[in-house]
Structure formats: structure tokens, C-alpha cells
Write a protein that holds these residues in place. Structure first.
Motif, PDB file in Angstrom:
ATOM      1  N   GLU A  39     -22.000 -22.616   2.887  1.00  0.00           N
ATOM      2  CA  GLU A  39     -23.392 -22.736   2.461  1.00  0.00           C
ATOM      3  C   GLU A  39     -24.256 -21.656   3.097  1.00  0.00           C
ATOM      4  OE1 GLU A  39     -23.845 -24.712  -0.019  1.00  0.00           O
ATOM      5  OE2 GLU A  39     -25.784 -23.687  -0.105  1.00  0.00           O
TER       6      GLU A  39
ATOM      7  N   PHE B  97     -23.568 -18.671   3.839  1.00  0.00           N
ATOM      8  CA  PHE B  97     -23.473 -17.364   3.177  1.00  0.00           C
ATOM      9  C   PHE B  97     -24.075 -17.385   1.775  1.00  0.00           C
ATOM     10  CE2 PHE B  97     -19.589 -16.571   5.965  1.00  0.00           C
ATOM     11  CZ  PHE B  97     -20.369 -16.010   6.949  1.00  0.00           C
ATOM     12  N   ASN B  98     -24.324 -18.592   1.250  1.00  0.00           N
ATOM     13  CA  ASN B  98     -24.899 -18.666  -0.090  1.00  0.00           C
ATOM     14  C   ASN B  98     -26.424 -18.662  -0.068  1.00  0.00           C
ATOM     15  OD1 ASN B  98     -22.432 -18.670  -1.267  1.00  0.00           O
ATOM     16  ND2 ASN B  98     -22.240 -20.905  -1.285  1.00  0.00           N
TER      17      ASN B  98
ATOM     18  N   LEU C  91     -28.205 -15.522   5.495  1.00  0.00           N
ATOM     19  CA  LEU C  91     -27.221 -14.432   5.553  1.00  0.00           C
ATOM     20  C   LEU C  91     -27.855 -13.148   6.067  1.00  0.00           C
ATOM     21  CD1 LEU C  91     -24.483 -13.147   4.865  1.00  0.00           C
ATOM     22  CD2 LEU C  91     -25.363 -12.721   2.575  1.00  0.00           C
TER      23      LEU C  91
END
Lengths: 698, 339
Positions: free
Chosen positions: B2, B4-5, B10
Motif C-alpha cells: 500500500e 508504494f501505491n 512513496l
């Protein structure tokens, strides 16, 4: 002593020469003997050894194996009725055993060779003489062999005539009907042909699935036919125009920057080619480096990014206007920077930091606008994940902004502080801006061209974080052994070794993405550019690691080896990847293909030019470093470099020419007028007619 | 994952990692260095003329080919008597609000290092003619010529510095080449480039990666006492220390540097004056138009062995045929003429 060893060497040379000549003769003789022996076997396997029990059976076999021409001849003969028997020239062979005789004679020739004795051997003249003598002897042997072969053939021909006579007599003796029937059967068999419709049937042919592409040019192809760009959902013309303008201005700076580079390279060979202040070496060198960095590579990368960033999020770009402002700002930076450098206004000489901050300000602003634009685009993406190419591109923008601010904020960096920041800045510029962004380009455009997903997402993520971790540390390796802190130098060297991880991960990922699709390289004109980029990504980056060690700094630092390295990487990696991306995308934006022959010319001249450029500089650079280590006068190393600099200028010229070709290709992809197509015209005319009809109807 | 999404998490994580590393490898060391650094006590600040000369040095991008740093490795010894230290650069500040600090350490040595060139090549005459066109004095040089730092005058005034440019380098032979203010400033800057003496008693970093045991022995003996370990190469030493002025053919440059072929000093049976000139310099022939000779032997820290090799090369080349000298003899004379 010396002359003794020399004589020894000469005599061993002579003996070697003698052995070579002798063995050549023996080999010829042996080959001939073997061929004769094989012939003999064939001759032996003649009349009685063809496996037939009787003459009659054999003759029947002859008749059964007549070919159509022979049948025709035979018919003619039959018509004449009373005439001579047909003279069939079938292979009937027999032989003799004369070969053994000649073998013996050949060996006696071979021994004549040893006429020269070992007493007259200590000069090259003898060897030459020996070879000269050997030539007529070998020719003699070949002539003799020819004679023997002819003789054997004569004998075998005579036997064939005898056999033929017998066959003719046999045919005469046969009853008329029987022979007629046999011949007819044979003729039918010989003339049998497929109808060519066994598989297709009698239906008319139609390519209902559009699989067949017709090549109108039926002459021999000068270049292999490559696949055209696959038709994709059409691109928003506004985006297409923006990307095209990025590509076009980038190409302008490529040509300008490398023309300057070429001229500067020539100055190594002809230092007095001009003596103008604005064109002197020290001023033009940064003009070259900065215009290819900020002009060509940055604009080229950003153009490709503007296409792919929205695309991978299944989205549209947040703002085209910001894109255009970016384009103008970056071009302004390079334009004013170039003028300033030539006028003698620079920032103090740190590499790639020669533009003063007021000139670099628009560039920084452009990066900030682009970052904002990209982040806004990503925020409204239609996909759940952020595709990895966007990780790299956005990160590269963040990093470039940070390093520009760190390097240019005008209130610090006294003394060595400048040098420490310079090491950081110049290498982060290369690694965290150009390399990082270009990796993003590869993560999108390479899988797209191969039409299969990237091999491993995890490897990409590993490479991402390790690239940040290690690359950020390595800047100071440009100042090994200088007076900046020793620990900082060591950290940089360790970081350079750590770079093995992201580079191997990245290379593996790209190479494995090719898995099962290697055959696509041969019929693609973009993939070769990717391949070159990947190869140099690995070799160029690893070379960087090798150059960072203290030991290698002794002989490579300060020499042209570094120049070769920066071209292998900035050109071999970055520039080739940008070209790859442009050849992928521009035909899709405009629907026009570049001429294949000029794409090939561009590719090969650039690649070969790069090799001619960098290999001599690497060799010369190493030799120069070694010369310094030996404490030889400095001027010796300048004189020693002269031929290497000449080769560099030659390689550079090839690279430069390839850029002109690339510019031509860009023109052909963008604005060329396609040749009129009758079918297109007809459709247009129909359309026009229809319009007129409807107008009349109203 | 999650994390990285989410583009915020990020990219904030990415930026944070980069900023932390940037702080530790660039910002912190640079600030540290700025704070804990001061010029050496003996350091001489640049004169006004040298300051202007440095600006020209920067404007013309000399740093593209010339470094200004002696690394702490043996091979760099030819450019300075000690490795450069942080304090050598401490006095270099921003040029102005528009332009950054220029330590001019450089990353490329297409030409020789210049950090100590003021000691190695102090002659104004040589520097001027070399700037006008380097090929006048070093025929193989690939350095650019800087004719725009000079003007051509038919009748130079008394105050004009006339440069002795050989005829083949002049387009208009009726005119004299006169150095502009810029040329003189640039030469003043080059002449000011001298390694500062370390205060007595301080240790400076050692030269690493010694070439071999022999040269290490010579280095530790510091040129004291005759060293028979090395047979010094007179031709190479001449090329490094003398050739720029006296030329490879020993004929010098008319009107600037005297000829060594047939020179009375070189051919003299008694080598005392010869040694004196090498060790202490010479300016007795200024009335003939020759520039002063610097004390090459002292500045380059040449050993008796090396000086003997150079002398014997000069005594036996270009038609010279004088009696050669021995190391012992020269050592005694060096001690004698030492000031």
C-alpha cells in the motif's frame, strides 16, 4: 649473445617454414590420393557390382530411370525407325589403378624439396626463396594430378561407350509393344505434377484477417525490412505536439552541442585552427558539455517523460501549458548559458556547473513545474499502482531540484566546501538526474516495444532504492587523493562498489525482459538502440566502479580515460536510450516512419563512432597515466597522446555525422510529405463526390 | 504494498532518503570544512593584479586542462614539494553574488598542474611569449594561443612591455607585440601560484604509493649527501626543468633566453658559476635583452645527483664537448654556493 639468439630465432623460423611447406605438399598429395581412391571405389562399383543379377535386369533399370529429355530423344529416334540406336550418356563407369603409380611419383617430388641444406639458413631471404621454390613445385604437382585425373576419365568414358553399345543392342532386341509400354509408363511418372490446389481447393483467395502485407518494392532489398510501428490508440494532438517540440529542440541542441564538441576535439590536433577569444578551447568545452546535458539529454528525456507519465496511469497530462513553459525555460537556460560561457562569464569552473545561477534559475523553475505537473497527473491516475517508470522519473526530478539548489544557493561554499559540493553535484547530476530518468524511460519504452511486461518488478524496486542509497555517496570519487577529507573519499569508493547492486539488478531486469523475444531484434529498428544502451549501462557503470579505486586513480585520474568514460555513459547509455524512445514514440505521434536506411546509418555511425572515440582515449589515457607514474617529463605524455587524439577526432566526426542523419530522420518522421497514394486519393474523391451530392440534395 | 501505491508516501520517502544522504556526504562535510579552516600563517594573499588575473583564468576556462592540486601520491611530486592540504584553499571565497567560489582544483590534466607554477616557471618573459602562442617556446604544445591579450604596436612607448615573439609567429613583422594589462595580470596570477611553506614543525601528509625503494631512499635523504643509488636521466631532467626556456636544441630563444650551445658558463672547466646559476638564479645579461633566470635547482629541490646529470647533459650536447663533472664535486659546490 644478441646476434646468437637472433640467429637461433631465424633458424627456427627457417625450420618452421620448411615444415610448413612440406606439410602443405603432403596434404595436397594425400588429398589427391584419397580422391583417386574414392573414384576407384566408384569405378569398381561399376557394371557387375551395381547389385543386379543379370545384364537384363540392369538394362531394365536403365530404362526405368530415363528422364524426360531422354525419353523425348528416344521417341525421336524411334520415329526414324530404321535409324541408329539411341546414344544414352548414362553414368556407366569403370576404372584403373594407375593412381598408385602417381602417388609414388608425387612422393618423390616431395623429397626434392629438401635440396636446401641447413648451412645457408640464417636469413629471411632463404625463407622467401624456399617459398618461391615451393610454389612451382606445388603447381607442378597440381598439373600432374590433373593429367592423371584426365587419364582415368578417358578410361571410364571408354567403358561407358561399351556399356552403352550393349544397352542399345538390348533395346533393339526387345519387342516393340513392350518397350513402348515401358516408356509410356515412365513418361507419365516423370511428367506427374501436383495441381497446386490440393490444399486450397478451387475457392478464390482472400486475406480475410489482414495478415498479408505487400512489399511493393520487388528488387533486392538493400536494407532488411523492419516492422512498422504498431497502430496505437490515437494520441491527443496537443500532447503529440508538445512531445514533438521537446524532441525537435533537443535535437537542435544535440547538433549544436556536438558540433562544438567536434570542433573542440579538432583543436587537440590543430590548436591554432582559430585564435578567437569566444572560440578558445577553455570557453567552448563547457559550451559543449552543458548544451548536450541540459539541451539535448534533459529536453529529450523530458519529452519522452511527458508522453509516458500520463500513459502508464491511463490518464491525461495535468497541464499542457506547464509543459510548454518548461520547454521554453530550459531552452532559454541553454541559449543564455551558451552565450555567457562564450563571453567568458562562468561560475568558477566546476564541471557541469559552469552556468551562473541566474542562467540556471529557469532550468530549476522548469524542473519544479514539471514535477508539479507530473505529481498532479499521477495523483489522478486511473490505475491503483504507480508504474515503476514513474517512480524513476519523479524521483529524478526531485533529486535534480535538490542538487541544483544545494549547488547553486549563493551564500555558502567557501574554500574546499566548493569542491566537496562540486563532487556531489557533478555526479548526482549524471547519476540521479540523467541515469535515474533514463531508467524510467527504459522501464516504459522497452516492455512496450517487446510487447511483454518487465521481467521483474521487484528487481526494479531493489535497483531503485539501492541506486539512491549508493549513488548519492559516490560524488567525491572525483577527488580521490585530494585534500578533501579522507573518510569522504573512502565513503565514495565504497559507494562506487555498492553501485554493482543496482546496475546488475537493472541490467538483469532489462535483459530478462527480452526472454523469448530475442528474435524481435532482427525486425525492429528501435530494439538495437535499446540493446546498445543496456550493454553500455552495464559496462559503462562497471567501468565507473573500477575507476573509483585508489589504485586505478593513480593511472586513470586526470587523463582522457575519464573523457572516454563519460562518453561511454552519457552517449552510450543516455543518448542511445533517448534515441530508442524517440524512434518508438514519434512514428506513433505522427503516423510517419523514418526511412529504414537512414535509421541504420544513424545507428551504425553512432555506435562505430563511439568506439573509435572511446577506445583510443582509454588506451592513450592509460599510457599517459603510466608515463606520469614513471616520472617522465610531462611533455612526453602530450606528444604520446597525439595519435590517440587524432582517432578521437575521427570517431567524433562519425558520431557527429550520425546526428545529422538523426535530424533528417526526425524531419522525415514529423513533416515529410508522403508520396501520393492512388487509393487514398480515390477515397478522398469519393468523399468529395458524396459531399457534393448531399449538398445538392439539400 | 500500500505504501508504494500512495504517491505521497512513496515520493516523500524517496526525497527524505536522498536529503539525509545529501546532508551527510555533501552539506555537513562542506560546512564543517568551511568552519574549521584557515589559511596557513605564511600564506600571501593575492595582489590586486593577481586577483584580476585569476578572473581571466576563470573566464577563459583554464581549469578545463590545468589542475591546481598536488595529490598525496608520489607521482604528483613533479608539481609540488608537498601534498596540497585543505588550508591551501581556505582563503578562496565567492567571486561575487553572481559567481561561485573557484578553488580551480580541476579534474583534468591535459596540461600540467599549476599550483606551484610560480616557483617552477617564474619568468615573466617566458609566460608572456607562451601566452601569445605556446608553440613559440614548446613546439609540441596543444594549448590555445591568447593573442587577444596583446596588441600590436609599431612604436612601443617606454612603459610598454614588449614580448620577444619569434618572427615566424608574426603576421606583420614591422610591428612589436605589446602585452596588455590583462596579459600582465594573468602572468601576475600565474607567478603568484606558489605552494605556501608549512609552518616549521607541522607535519604535512606523506606522499603515498612511492615509485620504488630507490626513490624512497632519495626522498628520505632529502637531497642531503651524495646519492649514488640512482643514475639520474639528464635528458629527462633537462626536459622537465630547463627545456621550456633553453629549448630542446639548447639554442634558447633569441632576445629572451640565452643559448647553452657554446655557452661560456656551460663549457667552463670550473663548474662553480654554473652551479651557482642553477641554485641561485642569474640576471647578469639583462642588458642583452635576456630575462632573469630563476633559481631552478633550489625551487625544484633537485639533488646533487640530478644537477650533475643535467650539467653533464648540457656539457656534452648540441656540439658542446666539455669535461663532465662528478656528483661529489657538485655536492661540494652546492654546499658552498648555498645562501
Amino acid at each position: 649473445m644478441i646476434s646468437n639468439t637472433f640467429q637461433l630465432a631465424i633458424s627456427s623460423l627457417w625450420i618452421n617454414g620448411f615444415i610448413v611447406v612440406l606439410s602443405v605438399i603432403i596434404i595436397i598429395v594425400l588429398l589427391f590420393a584419397i580422391s583417386v581412391l574414392l573414384n576407384m571405389r566408384e569405378i569398381r562399383g561399376d557394371t557387375d557390382k551395381m547389385g543386379f543379377k543379370s545384364d537384363e535386369e540392369r538394362f531394365k533399370h536403365y530404362i526405368d530411370t530415363l528422364n524426360s529429355k531422354q525419353i523425348e530423344e528416344f521417341r525421336k529416334v524411334r520415329k526414324k525407325e530404321t535409324s541408329f540406336a539411341p546414344t544414352s550418356k548414362k553414368d556407366v563407369v569403370s576404372g584403373l589403378t594407375i593412381a598408385i603409380l602417381c602417388l609414388i611419383s608425387h612422393f618423390s617430388y616431395g623429397q626434392n624439396e629438401g635440396v636446401d641444406s641447413e648451412t645457408v639458413m640464417s636469413s629471411g631471404g632463404v625463407i622467401i626463396t624456399l617459398i618461391l621454390i615451393a610454389i612451382p613445385i606445388i603447381v607442378g604437382i597440381l598439373l600432374l594430378a590433373g593429367r592423371v585425373k584426365k587419364y582415368i576419365n578417358n578410361i571410364s568414358d571408354r567403358n561407358k561407350h561399351i556399356e552403352a553399345r550393349k544397352l542399345a543392342d538390348y533395346i533393339k532386341s526387345l519387342p516393340e509393344d513392350e518397350i513402348e509400354e515401358t516408356i509410356e509408363r515412365r513418361q507419365a511418372a516423370v511428367n506427374y505434377q501436383l495441381s497446386q490446389k490440393e490444399l486450397s481447393g478451387d475457392q478464390p483467395v482472400a486475406d480475410t484477417k489482414g495478415l498479408i502485407a505487400e512489399n511493393p518494392d520487388t528488387s533486392l532489398p538493400f536494407v532488411a525490412v523492419k516492422k512498422k510501428a504498431t497502430k496505437r490508440p490515437s494520441v491527443d494532438p496537443k500532447l503529440a505536439k508538445l512531445v514533438l517540440w521537446f524532441a525537435a529542440t533537443a535535437t537542435f541542441w544535440l547538433i549544436f552541442g556536438t558540433s562544438v564538441g567536434e570542433y573542440v576535439g579538432i583543436k587537440f590536433v590543430a590548436p591554432d585552427i582559430d585564435q578567437t577569444s569566444w572560440l578558445s578551447f577553455g570557453r567552448l568545452r563547457p559550451v559543449h558539455t552543458n548544451s548536450v546535458f541540459w539541451g539535448w539529454a534533459s529536453l529529450g528525456m523530458l519529452g519522452l517523460g511527458y508522453y509516458s507519465v500520463p500513459r502508464v496511469g491511463n490518464n491525461v497530462l495535468f497541464s499542457y501549458k506547464l509543459g510548454w513553459i518548461t520547454l521554453v525555460l530550459i531552452n532559454a537556460t541553454v541559449l543564455f548559458g551558451t552565450i555567457a560561457l562564450m563571453a567568458g562569464i562562468n561560475n568558477g569552473g566546476g564541471e557541469f556547473r559552469e552556468y551562473i545561477w541566474p542562467v540556471m534559475l529557469p532550468f530549476a523553475a522548469a524542473l519544479i513545474l514539471t514535477l508539479y505537473n507530473f505529481l498532479k497527473t499521477i495523483a489522478t491516475r486511473k490505475t491503483k499502482e504507480i508504474y515503476i517508470s514513474n517512480w524513476y522519473m519523479v524521483a529524478a526530478l526531485i533529486f535534480a531540484i535538490v542538487i541544483t539548489l544545494v549547488a547553486y544557493l549563493p551564500f555558502w561554499q567557501t574554500g574546499l566546501g566548493e569542491t566537496i559540493v562540486q563532487g556531489y553535484y557533478m555526479h548526482q547530476g549524471v547519476g540521479m538526474w540523467f541515469m535515474m530518468f533514463t531508467l524510467g524511460i527504459v522501464y516504459y519504452y522497452l516492455p512496450q516495444q517487446l510487447n511483454q511486461p518487465i521481467y521483474s518488478y521487484s528487481l526494479g524496486i531493489l535497483a531503485y532504492w539501492t541506486q539512491i542509497l549508493f549513488y548519492t555517496l559516490i560524488g567525491s570519487h572525483h577527488f580521490v587523493f585530494s585534500s578533501i577529507p579522507w573518510w569522504l573519499q573512502t565513503v565514495a569508493i565504497v559507494g562506487s562498489v555498492g553501485m554493482v547492486i543496482p546496475v546488475v539488478a537493472g541490467t538483469t531486469n532489462f535483459v530478462m525482459t527480452f526472454k523469448g523475444a530475442w528474435h524481435k531484434i532482427t525486425d525492429s529498428y528501435t530494439l538495437p538502440f535499446f540493446i546498445v544502451g543496456i550493454v553500455f549501462y552495464f559496462t559503462g557503470s562497471m567501468q565507473g566502479t573500477a575507476e573509483a579505486f585508489r589504485e586505478t586513480n593513480l593511472y586513470w585520474h586526470f587523463t582522457d580515460f575519464t573523457v572516454a568514460h563519460s562518453h561511454l555513459t552519457m552517449y552510450g547509455i543516455i543518448t542511445f536510450f533517448i534515441w530508442a524512445g524517440m524512434y518508438v514514440i514519434i512514428p506513433r505521434l505522427t503516423g510517419k516512419e523514418p526511412p529504414q536506411i537512414t535509421v541504420g546509418a544513424h545507428f551504425w555511425m553512432a555506435l562505430i563512432g563511439l568506439m573509435f572515440y572511446s577506445v583510443p582515449l582509454m588506451i592513450g589515457g592509460t599510457l599517459r597515466g603510466l608515463s606520469w607514474m614513471e616520472g617522465k617529463p610531462f611533455l612526453d605524455s602530450v606528444i604520446m597522446m597525439a595519435p590517440h587524439w587524432l582517432w578521437r577526432a575521427i570517431g567524433g566526426s562519425l558520431m557527429w555525422l550520425s546526428h545529422l542523419v538523426f535530424a533528417y530522420n526526425l524531419y522525415k518522421m514529423w513533416d515529410s510529405k508522403p508520396a501520393l497514394d492512388v487509393k487514398d486519393l480515390a477515397i478522398q474523391k469519393l468523399d468529395k463526390d458524396l459531399n457534393q451530392q448531399t449538398e445538392k440534395a439539400f | 504494498m500500500e505504501f508504494f501505491n500512495n504517491h505521497k508516501s512513496l515520493f516523500i520517502a524517496t526525497a527524505a532518503l536522498f536529503l539525509i544522504l545529501t546532508f551527510f556526504v555533501a552539506i555537513m562535510p562542506a560546512l564543517n570544512n568551511q568552519k574549521d579552516n584557515a589559511p596557513l600563517p605564511n600564506a600571501v594573499p593575492l595582489s590586486a593584479a593577481a586577483q584580476k588575473g585569476k578572473a581571466l583564468y576563470i573566464a577563459n576556462g583554464c581549469v578545463a586542462c590545468h589542475t591546481q592540486q598536488v595529490r598525496n601520491i608520489d607521482m604528483d611530486k613533479m608539481f609540488g614539494s608537498r601534498p596540497s592540504v585543505s588550508a591551501d584553499y581556505a582563503d578562496i571565497k565567492r567571486q561575487d553574488i553572481w559567481r561561485n567560489t573557484a578553488t580551480l582544483m580541476g579534474t583534468e590534466r591535459t596540461g600540467p598542474d599549476l599550483i606551484n607554477v610560480g616557483n617552477r616557471q617564474p619568468s615573466q618573459d617566458w609566460n608572456l611569449v607562451h601566452l601569445y602562442n605556446p608553440r613559440t617556446v614548446v613546439s609540441e604544445s596543444i594549448m590555445p594561443a591568447y593573442p587577444w591579450l596583446f596588441i600590436l604596436k609599431e612604436y612601443p612607448t617606454m612603459d610598454d612591455v614588449v614580448v620577444a615573439v619569434p618572427e615566424e609567429f608574426l603576421k606583420d613583422k614591422s610591428k612589436k607585440v605589446v602585452a596588455t594589462e590583462d596579459a600582465l595580470n594573468l602572468v601576475a596570477y600565474l607567478q603568484s601560484l606558489k605552494q605556501t611553506e608549512m609552518p616549521t614543525g607541522t607535519n604535512f601528509p606523506e606522499f603515498l604509493y612511492k615509485r620504488n625503494v630507490k626513490s624512497a631512499a632519495v626522498a628520505s635523504s632529502g637531497g642531503e649527501g651524495p646519492s649514488k643509488v640512482i643514475a639520474a636521466d639528464g635528458v629527462a631532467l633537462y626536459a622537465t626543468n630547463c627545456q621550456a626556456c633553453h629549448q630542446q636544441n639548447g639554442k634558447g630563444l633569441p632576445g629572451a633566453f640565452p643559448s647553452l650551445a657554446g655557452s661560456k658558463v656551460v663549457l667552463d672547466e670550473n663548474p662553480e658559476i654554473f652551479v651557482d646559476i642553477i641554485m641561485n638564479g642569474y640576471n647578469a645579461r639583462a642588458n642583452e635583452g635576456f630575462g632573469p633566470m630563476p633559481a631552478v635547482g633550489t625551487m625544484a629541490n633537485l639533488t646533487a645527483d640530478e644537477i650533475t646529470a643535467i650539467m653533464n647533459h648540457e656539457k656534452t650536447s648540441w656540439g658542446n664537448d666539455a669535461k663532465t663533472v662528478t656528483v661529489e664535486e657538485i655536492q661540494k659546490l652546492i654546499d658552498k654556493v648555498k645562501k
